[in-house]
Design a protein around this motif. Structure first.
Motif, mmCIF file in Angstrom:
data_model
loop_
_atom_site.group_PDB
_atom_site.id
_atom_site.type_symbol
_atom_site.label_atom_id
_atom_site.label_comp_id
_atom_site.label_asym_id
_atom_site.label_seq_id
_atom_site.Cartn_x
_atom_site.Cartn_y
_atom_site.Cartn_z
ATOM 1 N N GLY A 92 13.767 -26.558 -1.049
ATOM 2 C CA GLY A 92 13.793 -27.804 -1.805
ATOM 3 C C GLY A 92 12.622 -28.002 -2.736
ATOM 4 O O GLY A 92 12.280 -29.134 -3.089
ATOM 5 N N LEU A 93 11.978 -26.915 -3.174
ATOM 6 C CA LEU A 93 10.844 -27.036 -4.095
ATOM 7 C C LEU A 93 11.338 -27.221 -5.528
ATOM 8 O O LEU A 93 12.413 -26.750 -5.904
ATOM 9 N N LEU A 94 10.525 -27.907 -6.335
ATOM 10 C CA LEU A 94 10.826 -28.074 -7.754
ATOM 11 C C LEU A 94 10.277 -26.871 -8.513
ATOM 12 O O LEU A 94 9.064 -26.614 -8.487
ATOM 13 N N ALA A 95 11.165 -26.147 -9.194
ATOM 14 C CA ALA A 95 10.804 -24.875 -9.816
ATOM 15 C C ALA A 95 9.757 -25.011 -10.916
ATOM 16 O O ALA A 95 8.997 -24.073 -11.178
ATOM 17 N N HIS A 96 9.707 -26.170 -11.568
ATOM 18 C CA HIS A 96 8.785 -26.353 -12.697
ATOM 19 C C HIS A 96 7.422 -26.874 -12.260
ATOM 20 O O HIS A 96 6.567 -27.150 -13.119
ATOM 21 N N LEU A 97 7.211 -27.008 -10.945
ATOM 22 C CA LEU A 97 5.925 -27.465 -10.440
ATOM 23 C C LEU A 97 5.262 -26.373 -9.604
ATOM 24 O O LEU A 97 5.944 -25.629 -8.890
ATOM 25 N N SER A 98 3.949 -26.294 -9.694
ATOM 26 C CA SER A 98 3.203 -25.342 -8.873
ATOM 27 C C SER A 98 3.276 -25.752 -7.402
ATOM 28 O O SER A 98 3.730 -26.853 -7.053
ATOM 29 N N ALA A 99 2.793 -24.866 -6.531
ATOM 30 C CA ALA A 99 2.737 -25.195 -5.103
ATOM 31 C C ALA A 99 1.942 -26.483 -4.899
ATOM 32 O O ALA A 99 2.359 -27.394 -4.168
ATOM 33 N N TRP A 100 0.786 -26.584 -5.543
ATOM 34 C CA TRP A 100 -0.059 -27.773 -5.438
ATOM 35 C C TRP A 100 0.703 -29.018 -5.891
ATOM 36 O O TRP A 100 0.717 -30.042 -5.201
ATOM 37 N N ASP A 101 1.348 -28.930 -7.056
ATOM 38 C CA ASP A 101 2.035 -30.093 -7.608
ATOM 39 C C ASP A 101 3.258 -30.476 -6.774
ATOM 40 O O ASP A 101 3.605 -31.669 -6.693
ATOM 41 N N ASN A 102 3.928 -29.504 -6.158
ATOM 42 C CA ASN A 102 5.033 -29.828 -5.259
ATOM 43 C C ASN A 102 4.551 -30.656 -4.076
ATOM 44 O O ASN A 102 5.199 -31.622 -3.679
ATOM 45 N N VAL A 103 3.407 -30.274 -3.516
ATOM 46 C CA VAL A 103 2.869 -31.012 -2.375
ATOM 47 C C VAL A 103 2.425 -32.407 -2.802
ATOM 48 O O VAL A 103 2.669 -33.396 -2.109
ATOM 49 N N GLU A 104 1.803 -32.514 -3.968
ATOM 50 C CA GLU A 104 1.396 -33.825 -4.489
ATOM 51 C C GLU A 104 2.604 -34.703 -4.770
ATOM 52 O O GLU A 104 2.596 -35.906 -4.495
ATOM 53 N N PHE A 105 3.641 -34.106 -5.320
ATOM 54 C CA PHE A 105 4.825 -34.882 -5.697
ATOM 55 C C PHE A 105 5.473 -35.516 -4.467
ATOM 56 O O PHE A 105 5.955 -36.657 -4.527
ATOM 57 N N GLY A 106 5.483 -34.803 -3.350
ATOM 58 C CA GLY A 106 6.026 -35.366 -2.125
ATOM 59 C C GLY A 106 5.291 -36.625 -1.706
ATOM 60 O O GLY A 106 5.894 -37.598 -1.228
ATOM 61 N N GLN A 107 3.986 -36.638 -1.908
ATOM 62 C CA GLN A 107 3.189 -37.823 -1.565
ATOM 63 C C GLN A 107 3.483 -38.983 -2.517
ATOM 64 O O GLN A 107 3.515 -40.151 -2.116
ATOM 65 N N ARG A 108 3.698 -38.654 -3.776
ATOM 66 C CA ARG A 108 4.020 -39.695 -4.748
ATOM 67 C C ARG A 108 5.324 -40.390 -4.361
ATOM 68 O O ARG A 108 5.410 -41.624 -4.368
ATOM 69 N N ARG A 115 -5.345 -41.972 -4.537
ATOM 70 C CA ARG A 115 -6.706 -41.509 -4.237
ATOM 71 C C ARG A 115 -6.740 -40.499 -3.092
ATOM 72 O O ARG A 115 -7.737 -39.790 -2.914
ATOM 73 N N GLU A 116 -5.671 -40.428 -2.313
ATOM 74 C CA GLU A 116 -5.634 -39.524 -1.166
ATOM 75 C C GLU A 116 -4.926 -38.211 -1.465
ATOM 76 O O GLU A 116 -4.943 -37.290 -0.638
ATOM 77 N N TRP A 117 -4.273 -38.103 -2.612
ATOM 78 C CA TRP A 117 -3.440 -36.932 -2.886
ATOM 79 C C TRP A 117 -4.227 -35.627 -2.832
ATOM 80 O O TRP A 117 -3.784 -34.660 -2.204
ATOM 81 N N ARG A 118 -5.345 -35.587 -3.510
ATOM 82 C CA ARG A 118 -6.088 -34.332 -3.624
ATOM 83 C C ARG A 118 -6.537 -33.820 -2.256
ATOM 84 O O ARG A 118 -6.342 -32.645 -1.926
ATOM 85 N N GLU A 119 -7.111 -34.700 -1.455
ATOM 86 C CA GLU A 119 -7.611 -34.283 -0.140
ATOM 87 C C GLU A 119 -6.460 -33.837 0.765
ATOM 88 O O GLU A 119 -6.558 -32.809 1.442
ATOM 89 N N ARG A 120 -5.376 -34.603 0.763
ATOM 90 C CA ARG A 120 -4.243 -34.257 1.618
ATOM 91 C C ARG A 120 -3.585 -32.949 1.176
ATOM 92 O O ARG A 120 -3.196 -32.129 2.008
ATOM 93 N N THR A 121 -3.470 -32.767 -0.132
ATOM 94 C CA THR A 121 -2.836 -31.550 -0.651
ATOM 95 C C THR A 121 -3.653 -30.320 -0.289
ATOM 96 O O THR A 121 -3.109 -29.308 0.177
ATOM 97 N N ALA A 122 -4.951 -30.396 -0.488
ATOM 98 C CA ALA A 122 -5.826 -29.272 -0.170
ATOM 99 C C ALA A 122 -5.761 -28.933 1.317
ATOM 100 O O ALA A 122 -5.664 -27.762 1.703
ATOM 101 N N ALA A 123 -5.807 -29.962 2.155
ATOM 102 C CA ALA A 123 -5.788 -29.735 3.603
ATOM 103 C C ALA A 123 -4.463 -29.134 4.052
ATOM 104 O O ALA A 123 -4.423 -28.224 4.899
ATOM 105 N N ALA A 124 -3.351 -29.612 3.481
ATOM 106 C CA ALA A 124 -2.030 -29.124 3.884
ATOM 107 C C ALA A 124 -1.824 -27.674 3.471
ATOM 108 O O ALA A 124 -1.322 -26.852 4.251
ATOM 109 N N LEU A 125 -2.192 -27.330 2.246
ATOM 110 C CA LEU A 125 -2.026 -25.947 1.783
ATOM 111 C C LEU A 125 -2.952 -25.004 2.540
ATOM 112 O O LEU A 125 -2.571 -23.878 2.870
ATOM 113 N N ASP A 126 -4.152 -25.447 2.833
ATOM 114 C CA ASP A 126 -5.057 -24.631 3.635
ATOM 115 C C ASP A 126 -4.488 -24.433 5.042
ATOM 116 O O ASP A 126 -4.580 -23.347 5.611
ATOM 117 N N GLY A 127 -3.879 -25.474 5.581
ATOM 118 C CA GLY A 127 -3.324 -25.391 6.931
ATOM 119 C C GLY A 127 -2.216 -24.382 7.072
ATOM 120 O O GLY A 127 -2.045 -23.774 8.142
#
Length: 226
Positions: A92-108, A115-127
Motif C-alpha cells: 500500500g505504498l505511494l509510488a511517487h513518494l520516498s520511503a521517508w515521505d510514505n511514513v510521514e504521509f501516514g502520520q498526516r 512537529r512530531e513527524w520527523r522524529e517519529r519517521t526517523a525512529a520508525a525507519l531505524d526500527g
C-alpha cells in the motif's frame, strides 16, 4: 480495563462456504496474538472484520468498547484513521513518494501533529532497519524492504490496534523474527493490541497467544511470551 477487541460468535459466509463459523475471542491492550492457519483458512477475513472493512453475517465485534455494527461508514473510517493501523500483504505504498515521505504521509492522514513527524519517521525507519534507505522510492526497494516501510508507516502513527495480514510474508526468516519482535516491543511500549494473521510458525511462536484457525473455527494454543 476495556478489552482491546471482543469478537463474539462471529460467522461469515461467502456463497455456501462458512469462512468463519462461530468465532469468539477477546484480546487485551498490550497483547500480541497470532491467528495461525494455511492460506484460505479465514484468517484474513477475520482481520478484515475486526478492522471494520467487512461485516459479519452473525455475531458482534467491539473495538475499544465500540460495537462496529452500530457505527456509520464515516464513523468506522474515523475509527480506523485514529485508532487502528493496517499492514497489508500488498504494502500500500505511494509510488511517487520516498520511503521517508510514505511514513510521514501516514502520520498526516492520522492527524499526528506536524512537529512530531520527523522524529517519529526517523525512529520508525531505524526500527525496521531502513534508515539508510529513507530517500529511496518504492520501486528501488525489494519486496521485503517495501513491507518494512509499510510497517514503519503504521508504527509511526502509534495506533492502539495493529492488524497485520501476513506482515512477514515477503521477508527472510531472520528479518521475519526481527519484525515480529519489533511488533511485540511496540505492543509492550504503547499498550497496543497487535493481531498478526500468519502461516509462519516462527512468527506464531514469538507472541502472547496463538489461535489456530481451521475450517472457520478457532482453537487457542499456548502462547510463548508473557
Amino acid at each position: 480495563m476495556t478489552a482491546a477487541v471482543e469478537v463474539a460468535d462471529v460467522w461469515r459466509s461467502f456463497g455456501k462456504v462458512n469462512v468463519l463459523a462461530g468465532v469468539t475471542l477477546t484480546t487485551e491492550p498490550g497483547q500480541v496474538v497470532a491467528v495461525y492457519g494455511r492460506s484460505g483458512s479465514g484468517k484474513t477475513t477475520l482481520v478484515n472484520l475486526v478492522g471494520g472493512l467487512d461485516h459479519p453475517d452473525r455475531g458482534s465485534i467491539r473495538v475499544a468498547g465500540v460495537d462496529l455494527a452500530t457505527r456509520s461508514p464515516a464513523a468506522l473510517s474515523e475509527l480506523r484513521r485514529t485508532h487502528m493501523g493496517f499492514v497489508f500483504q500488498s504494502y500500500g505504498l505511494l509510488a511517487h513518494l520516498s520511503a521517508w515521505d510514505n511514513v510521514e504521509f501516514g502520520q498526516r492522514l492520522a492527524g499526528v501533529p506536524r512537529r512530531e513527524w520527523r522524529e517519529r519517521t526517523a525512529a520508525a525507519l531505524d526500527g525496521v532497519g531502513l534508515a539508510a534507505r529513507a530517500k529511496h522510492w518504492p520501486a528501488e526497494l525489494s519486496g521485503g524492504e517495501r513491507q518494512r516501510v509499510a510497517i514503519a508507516r503504521v508504527l509511526a502513527v502509534r495506533p492502539k490496534l495493529v492488524l497485520a495480514d501476513e506482515p512477514t510474508g515477503a521477508l527472510d526468516h531472520v528479518t521475519s523474527l526481527v519484525i515480529t519482535d519489533l511488533l511485540v516491543g511496540y505492543a509492550r511500549e504503547y499498550g497496543a493490541s497487535v493481531w498478526i494473521a500468519t502461516h509462519d510458525a516462527g512468527v506464531a511462536e514469538r507472541v502472547d497467544q496463538v489461535y489456530r484457525i481451521t475450517e472457520g473455527r478457532l482453537t487457542p494454543e499456548a502462547g510463548v511470551r508473557t
